[in-house]
Motif scaffolding. Structure first.
Motif, PDB file in Angstrom:
ATOM      1  N   TYR A  12       6.587 -88.055  12.184  1.00 36.08           N
ATOM      2  CA  TYR A  12       5.586 -89.064  12.756  1.00 36.08           C
ATOM      3  C   TYR A  12       5.111 -90.177  11.399  1.00 36.08           C
ATOM      4  O   TYR A  12       5.222 -91.283  11.799  1.00 36.08           O
ATOM      5  N   ILE A  13       5.232 -88.916  10.327  1.00 35.39           N
ATOM      6  CA  ILE A  13       5.047 -90.415   9.533  1.00 35.39           C
ATOM      7  C   ILE A  13       5.601 -91.372   8.657  1.00 35.39           C
ATOM      8  O   ILE A  13       5.740 -92.351   8.378  1.00 35.39           O
ATOM      9  N   PHE A  14       7.428 -90.986   8.926  1.00 36.65           N
ATOM     10  CA  PHE A  14       8.371 -92.015   8.228  1.00 36.65           C
ATOM     11  C   PHE A  14       8.578 -92.422   9.616  1.00 36.65           C
ATOM     12  O   PHE A  14       9.432 -93.163   9.944  1.00 36.65           O
ATOM     13  N   GLY A  15       8.615 -91.979  10.646  1.00 39.32           N
ATOM     14  CA  GLY A  15       8.831 -92.197  11.949  1.00 39.32           C
ATOM     15  C   GLY A  15       7.679 -94.120  12.202  1.00 39.32           C
ATOM     16  O   GLY A  15       7.555 -95.263  12.005  1.00 39.32           O
ATOM     17  N   GLY A  16       6.854 -93.813  11.823  1.00 43.41           N
ATOM     18  CA  GLY A  16       5.861 -94.778  11.682  1.00 43.41           C
ATOM     19  C   GLY A  16       6.506 -96.123  10.518  1.00 43.41           C
ATOM     20  O   GLY A  16       5.901 -96.928  10.762  1.00 43.41           O
ATOM     21  N   ILE A  17       6.425 -95.522   9.106  1.00 39.08           N
ATOM     22  CA  ILE A  17       6.524 -95.849   7.559  1.00 39.08           C
ATOM     23  C   ILE A  17       7.761 -97.534   8.923  1.00 39.08           C
ATOM     24  O   ILE A  17       8.195 -98.210   8.371  1.00 39.08           O
ATOM     25  N   GLY A  18       8.739 -96.327   9.624  1.00 37.69           N
ATOM     26  CA  GLY A  18      10.301 -96.898   9.589  1.00 37.69           C
ATOM     27  C   GLY A  18       9.673 -98.109  10.863  1.00 37.69           C
ATOM     28  O   GLY A  18       9.994 -99.520  10.288  1.00 37.69           O
ATOM     29  N   LEU A  19       9.015 -98.072  11.621  1.00 35.52           N
ATOM     30  CA  LEU A  19       8.607 -99.032  12.741  1.00 35.52           C
ATOM     31  C   LEU A  19       7.420-100.154  11.946  1.00 35.52           C
ATOM     32  O   LEU A  19       7.888-101.333  12.539  1.00 35.52           O
ATOM     33  N   MET A  20       7.028-100.193  11.089  1.00 39.32           N
ATOM     34  CA  MET A  20       6.150-100.965  10.582  1.00 39.32           C
ATOM     35  C   MET A  20       6.786-101.581   9.287  1.00 39.32           C
ATOM     36  O   MET A  20       7.376-103.014   9.511  1.00 39.32           O
ATOM     37  N   ILE A  21       8.075-101.310   9.242  1.00 37.88           N
ATOM     38  CA  ILE A  21       9.737-101.865   8.073  1.00 37.88           C
ATOM     39  C   ILE A  21      10.119-103.334   9.247  1.00 37.88           C
ATOM     40  O   ILE A  21      10.515-104.191   9.078  1.00 37.88           O
ATOM     41  N   LEU A  22      10.654-102.430   9.965  1.00 37.17           N
ATOM     42  CA  LEU A  22      11.219-103.207  11.313  1.00 37.17           C
ATOM     43  C   LEU A  22      10.698-104.423  11.927  1.00 37.17           C
ATOM     44  O   LEU A  22      11.074-105.523  11.969  1.00 37.17           O
ATOM     45  N   ALA A  23       8.784-104.356  11.783  1.00 30.56           N
ATOM     46  CA  ALA A  23       8.029-104.783  12.398  1.00 30.56           C
ATOM     47  C   ALA A  23       8.299-106.426  11.541  1.00 30.56           C
ATOM     48  O   ALA A  23       8.684-107.739  12.012  1.00 30.56           O
ATOM     49  N   VAL A  24       8.047-106.078   9.798  1.00 34.42           N
ATOM     50  CA  VAL A  24       8.111-106.824   8.823  1.00 34.42           C
ATOM     51  C   VAL A  24       8.881-107.840   9.424  1.00 34.42           C
ATOM     52  O   VAL A  24       9.339-108.869   9.238  1.00 34.42           O
ATOM     53  N   ILE A  25      10.785-106.882   9.543  1.00 34.35           N
ATOM     54  CA  ILE A  25      11.817-107.971   9.654  1.00 34.35           C
ATOM     55  C   ILE A  25      12.102-108.858  10.561  1.00 34.35           C
ATOM     56  O   ILE A  25      12.878-109.989  10.508  1.00 34.35           O
ATOM     57  N   LEU A  26      11.744-108.326  11.612  1.00 34.74           N
ATOM     58  CA  LEU A  26      11.604-108.985  12.867  1.00 34.74           C
ATOM     59  C   LEU A  26      11.211-110.456  12.425  1.00 34.74           C
ATOM     60  O   LEU A  26      11.579-111.327  12.909  1.00 34.74           O
ATOM     61  N   LEU A  27       9.600-110.228  12.178  1.00 29.30           N
ATOM     62  CA  LEU A  27       8.752-111.315  11.524  1.00 29.30           C
ATOM     63  C   LEU A  27       9.211-112.157  10.719  1.00 29.30           C
ATOM     64  O   LEU A  27       9.255-113.661  11.549  1.00 29.30           O
ATOM     65  N   VAL A  28      10.051-111.902   9.125  1.00 24.92           N
ATOM     66  CA  VAL A  28      10.711-112.527   8.722  1.00 24.92           C
ATOM     67  C   VAL A  28      11.635-113.329   8.892  1.00 24.92           C
ATOM     68  O   VAL A  28      11.519-114.349   8.861  1.00 24.92           O
ATOM     69  N   VAL A  29      12.248-112.913  10.010  1.00 24.34           N
ATOM     70  CA  VAL A  29      14.003-113.169  10.499  1.00 24.34           C
ATOM     71  C   VAL A  29      13.315-114.200  11.584  1.00 24.34           C
ATOM     72  O   VAL A  29      14.586-115.435  11.581  1.00 24.34           O
ATOM     73  N   PHE A  30      12.642-113.794  12.599  1.00 21.11           N
ATOM     74  CA  PHE A  30      12.417-114.928  13.761  1.00 21.11           C
ATOM     75  C   PHE A  30      11.395-116.350  13.200  1.00 21.11           C
ATOM     76  O   PHE A  30      11.259-116.811  13.944  1.00 21.11           O
ATOM     77  N   GLY A  31      10.294-115.201  12.055  1.00 18.37           N
ATOM     78  CA  GLY A  31       9.365-116.078  11.905  1.00 18.37           C
ATOM     79  C   GLY A  31      10.214-117.464  11.204  1.00 18.37           C
ATOM     80  O   GLY A  31       9.227-118.327  10.993  1.00 18.37           O
ATOM     81  N   GLY A  32      10.508-117.242   9.879  1.00 18.98           N
ATOM     82  CA  GLY A  32      11.343-118.298   9.483  1.00 18.98           C
ATOM     83  C   GLY A  32      11.894-118.834   9.548  1.00 18.98           C
ATOM     84  O   GLY A  32      12.126-120.301   9.081  1.00 18.98           O
ATOM     85  N   ASN A  33      12.778-118.345  10.731  1.00 19.08           N
ATOM     86  CA  ASN A  33      13.802-119.878  11.464  1.00 19.08           C
ATOM     87  C   ASN A  33      13.305-120.425  12.753  1.00 19.08           C
ATOM     88  O   ASN A  33      14.030-121.912  12.994  1.00 19.08           O
ATOM     89  N   LYS A  34      11.498-120.747  12.247  1.00 22.11           N
ATOM     90  CA  LYS A  34      10.549-121.551  13.183  1.00 22.11           C
ATOM     91  C   LYS A  34      11.115-122.446  12.354  1.00 22.11           C
ATOM     92  O   LYS A  34       9.887-123.006  11.344  1.00 22.11           O
ATOM     93  N   GLU A  35      11.302-123.490  13.266  1.00 21.12           N
ATOM     94  CA  GLU A  35      11.433-124.826  12.026  1.00 21.12           C
ATOM     95  C   GLU A  35      10.174-125.465  12.238  1.00 21.12           C
ATOM     96  O   GLU A  35       9.076-125.935  13.533  1.00 21.12           O
ATOM     97  N   GLN A  36       9.774-126.554  11.579  1.00 19.39           N
ATOM     98  CA  GLN A  36       8.470-126.905  10.933  1.00 19.39           C
ATOM     99  C   GLN A  36       8.174-128.386  11.401  1.00 19.39           C
ATOM    100  O   GLN A  36       9.131-129.048  11.621  1.00 19.39           O
ATOM    101  N   ILE A  37       7.513-128.800  12.949  1.00 23.54           N
ATOM    102  CA  ILE A  37       6.863-129.904  13.642  1.00 23.54           C
ATOM    103  C   ILE A  37       5.506-130.770  12.669  1.00 23.54           C
ATOM    104  O   ILE A  37       4.444-130.241  12.785  1.00 23.54           O
TER     105      ILE A  37
END
Length: 426
Positions: A12-37
């Motif tokens: 459970y501990i390692f699974g939770g850590i993995g989900l957190m890392i995955l969430a951070v990666i998704l935020l960086v990938v999809f959030g960073g590509n958002k174009e500023q207006i």
């Protein structure tokens, strides 16, 4: 059983850590590509009449004023005027006690008369000696007088002639002394040098003043022609080159509130006036004089004033708001070698660093388009565009922060109408 529980806990501990890392990666990938207006405001580029203004501060002064200092030393025995009185040219303003100067004048006159009397006596004696010398010379030519008699007569004549010439010099000196004594006596009378007003009176009756024989004399009063007034303002060294004699100006005097006086530049100083010399606050100004065309009777010397000098006017020129023009530097290209550590920055061919260029940003199809421009004169709100724009374009006019820092060529923008009376946040 205990080992099974521990394994599940680790899972459970390692699974939770993995989900957190995955969430951070998704935020960086999809959030960073958002174009500023960037939200901006625009204004139509159009032709306007622009008047370039040079502003300066200074004091009101009369065009003609004379500061009168004492030329004779003594006590003031006559003072018929007061500050603010209107006087006429040649009017007696001040009388200094004359007794000493009258005595000196009388003494010089007596010496002159004595010198003239002595000269007349010497002249008579010279005529007699000269006659005796000519008579003996005639007798000598006839062999009736000796050499010694002739030499004695000649010596007497030359001696008397010398005394006569010396006495003539004494007469000239006595005349000069009398003239000087008379002039000193006349200095005890102070007359108005011009028609005007007593704008400043520094002495009182019975006060003792010092003359100007060896040092600046006591300043007695100032006579000024208050019918002709001017503003003497200090113009910055960078702006004075824009000012010319004959330029129109608007002068505001602090004591008169919002009232405006029209004027024209009559004189531009050639010598700099430096303030704070040798410090970080050093300022170099030049004095500019502005003749006020219709001065108010209540204008007084020394009043503070502000002047706006109209140095140049251009009608029907393409203009944009001043804040629309900003500076940008060309981005330098990076030259990559085989090793990233040895990457170099490409330099201009002339070896000089890139200089900032003046640009404006236009609003086209939802994006900002950077256009290089060449500017001319400006007023308080608009600046002339000499090259780069034709008129009719939508130029971005705000906010200031977006124009000066955030906007780049091709950046997406959204338009916002500027509300009436709304102040722009800079």
């Amino acid at each position: 059983m205990a080992n099974g529980k521990k394994s599940k806990k680790k899972y459970y501990i390692f699974g939770g850590i993995g989900l957190m890392i995955l969430a951070v990666i998704l935020l960086v990938v999809f959030g960073g590509n958002k174009e500023q207006i960037i939200t901006v405001q625009t204004e139509k580029v159009q032709k306007r009449t622009i008047t370039q203004i040079v502003s300066a501060t200074g004091k009101i002064n009369p065009v003609y004023q004379v500061m009168i200092s004492a030329e004779a030393t003594g006590e003031i025995v006559y003072l018929p005027i007061k500050e603010g009185d209107v006087v006429q040219k040649g009017q007696l303003l001040v009388r200094i006690k004359p007794y000493i100067y009258e005595a000196q004048r009388n003494n010089a006159a007596a010496r002159l008369e004595q010198a003239k009397a002595t000269l007349r006596s010497t002249e008579a004696q010279l005529n007699k000696v000269q006659s005796d010398y000519k008579r003996i010379q005639g007798l000598y030519d006839k062999k009736l007088a000796s050499d010694s008699e002739l030499e004695t007569a000649k010596a007497n004549y030359l001696q008397t002639l010398g005394s006569y010439e010396s006495q003539k010099s004494l007469v000239v000196q006595s005349e000069a002394a009398l003239k000087e004594a008379t002039e000193n006596l006349n200095k005890t009378y102070v007359y108005a040098p011009m028609d005007g007003t007593i704008s400043k009176l520094n002495v009182e009756l019975a006060q003792r003043v010092l003359g100007s024989n060896f040092s600046p004399g006591t300043e007695i009063l100032t006579v000024a022609d208050l019918r002709k007034m001017e503003a003497r303002v200090d113009v910055d060294e960078n702006d004075v080159v824009l000012v010319s004699v004959g330029d129109e100006a608007i002068v505001k005097v602090d004591a008169f509130g919002d009232k405006e006086f029209k004027g024209k530049v009559t004189q531009i100083g050639n010598s700099a006036v430096s303030k704070g010399l040798g410090t970080q606050d050093e300022v170099v100004n030049f004095e500019v004089r502005i003749l006020i065309e219709d001065p108010d009777k209540q204008l007084r010397p020394g009043m503070s004033c502000d002047a706006d000098i109209k140095t140049e006017t251009k009608p029907n020129v393409i203009a944009v708001p001043i804040q629309s023009v900003t500076a940008r530097v060309d981005k330098q290209k990076t030259v990559e070698n085989k090793s990233e550590e040895e990457s170099q920055v490409e330099k201009p061919k002339n070896g000089k660093s890139n200089k900032p260029k003046e640009v404006v940003f236009l609003a086209q199809d939802g994006k900002a388009k950077m256009v290089e421009v060449k500017t001319g004169i400006s007023d308080d709100s608009y600046i002339e565009i000499i090259n780069g724009l034709k008129g009719g374009e939508d130029v971005i006019s705000g906010p200031y922060k977006a124009i000066s820092k955030e906007l780049e060529d091709g950046v997406k923008i959204s338009l916002q109408s500027k509300r009436k009376g709304e102040k722009e946040n800079k």
